[in-house]
Scaffold this active site. Structure first.
Site, mmCIF file in Angstrom:
data_model
loop_
_atom_site.group_PDB
_atom_site.id
_atom_site.type_symbol
_atom_site.label_atom_id
_atom_site.label_comp_id
_atom_site.label_asym_id
_atom_site.label_seq_id
_atom_site.Cartn_x
_atom_site.Cartn_y
_atom_site.Cartn_z
ATOM 1 N N LYS A 1 -3.131 24.873 31.454
ATOM 2 C CA LYS A 1 -2.802 23.786 32.378
ATOM 3 C C LYS A 1 -1.603 24.152 33.245
ATOM 4 C CE LYS A 1 -4.334 20.210 29.156
ATOM 5 N NZ LYS A 1 -3.942 19.041 28.361
ATOM 6 N N HIS B 1 -2.423 16.694 23.362
ATOM 7 C CA HIS B 1 -3.843 16.960 23.551
ATOM 8 C C HIS B 1 -4.112 18.458 23.703
ATOM 9 C CE1 HIS B 1 -3.823 12.767 25.614
ATOM 10 N NE2 HIS B 1 -3.860 12.652 24.298
ATOM 11 N N ASP C 1 -4.127 8.357 20.867
ATOM 12 C CA ASP C 1 -2.852 8.994 20.529
ATOM 13 C C ASP C 1 -2.170 8.312 19.348
ATOM 14 O OD1 ASP C 1 -3.302 10.794 22.558
ATOM 15 O OD2 ASP C 1 -2.045 9.758 24.003
ATOM 16 N N TYR D 1 -2.602 17.937 37.471
ATOM 17 C CA TYR D 1 -2.643 19.230 36.798
ATOM 18 C C TYR D 1 -3.993 19.901 36.921
ATOM 19 C CZ TYR D 1 -4.335 16.348 32.854
ATOM 20 O OH TYR D 1 -5.019 15.461 32.067
#
Length: 191
Positions: free
Chosen positions: A73, A63, A171, A133
């Site tokens: 991130k 992603h 996905d 995250y």
């Protein structure tokens, strides 16, 4: 105290915060803006995300968000373990389409920093894994993109499982990198 080391592309970093324990448990400062700045990381996180995966073999990714909503991130595992992957998607970079993987676990207490310009994904290695995250921009559905996790042009060497990976429809249907306009242009430095 925090240890930061480059693992790939002059941009992807492993972050290992100190962990202080005694008979009561432990304490750890998992993020400190001043210490990141001292290491040359000028980032501002605006959102925290938390995911739970019940089964080992759950794959999330690859992603990213296109500019102007690109996200850096800082990823850590609070329970369990993952194989975490970053893929360079900066057009014009000599490492475009290359990947790096790192095991992140609650036991090792390590983290990975992935700057904008990289796609991100992870595979859970054990049941009941929780991933937390921080991101540098807010979630933006119109900028959200995915790249196929098993794109042969990237060639990620994901850990093998006896059963197929657990994937979301997003996905499973993601296109290969060659069919995606990432929106990132390599400028010679991290974005």
């Amino acid at each position: 105290m925090v240890e930061i080391r480059e693992i790939a592309f002059g941009a992807v970093l492993e972050v290992s915060p100190a962990k202080f324990g005694d008979s009561r448990g432990f304490f750890s400062e998992t993020y400190n803006a001043e210490k990141f700045r001292a290491c040359g990381l000028e980032v501002q996180f605006v959102q925290d995300n938390h995911s739970f995966s019940a089964a080992a073999g759950t794959l999330r990714g690859l992603h990213f968000q296109r500019p102007p909503a690109a996200q850096g991130k800082l990823v850590r595992v609070t329970r369990g373990a993952i194989f975490d992957v970053a893929v360079d998607i900066r057009n014009g970079s000599t490492t475009f389409g290359k990947w790096v993987g790192l095991k992140i676990s609650a036991e090792d207490w390590n983290q990975i920093y992935i700057p904008p310009g990289f796609a991100h994904g992870f595979l859970t290695l054990v049941d009941d894994t929780e991933v937390v995250y921080k991101v540098t921009d807010y979630y933006s559905p119109e900028h959200d993109r995915a790249i196929r996790y098993d794109d042969p042009e990237i060639g990620i060497d994901w850990p093998a499982f006896e059963t197929p990976y657990e994937l979301s429809d997003k996905d499973r249907k993601a296109p290969p990198l060659g069919e995606v306009d990432t929106g990132f242009i390599y400028s010679g430095e991290c974005q």
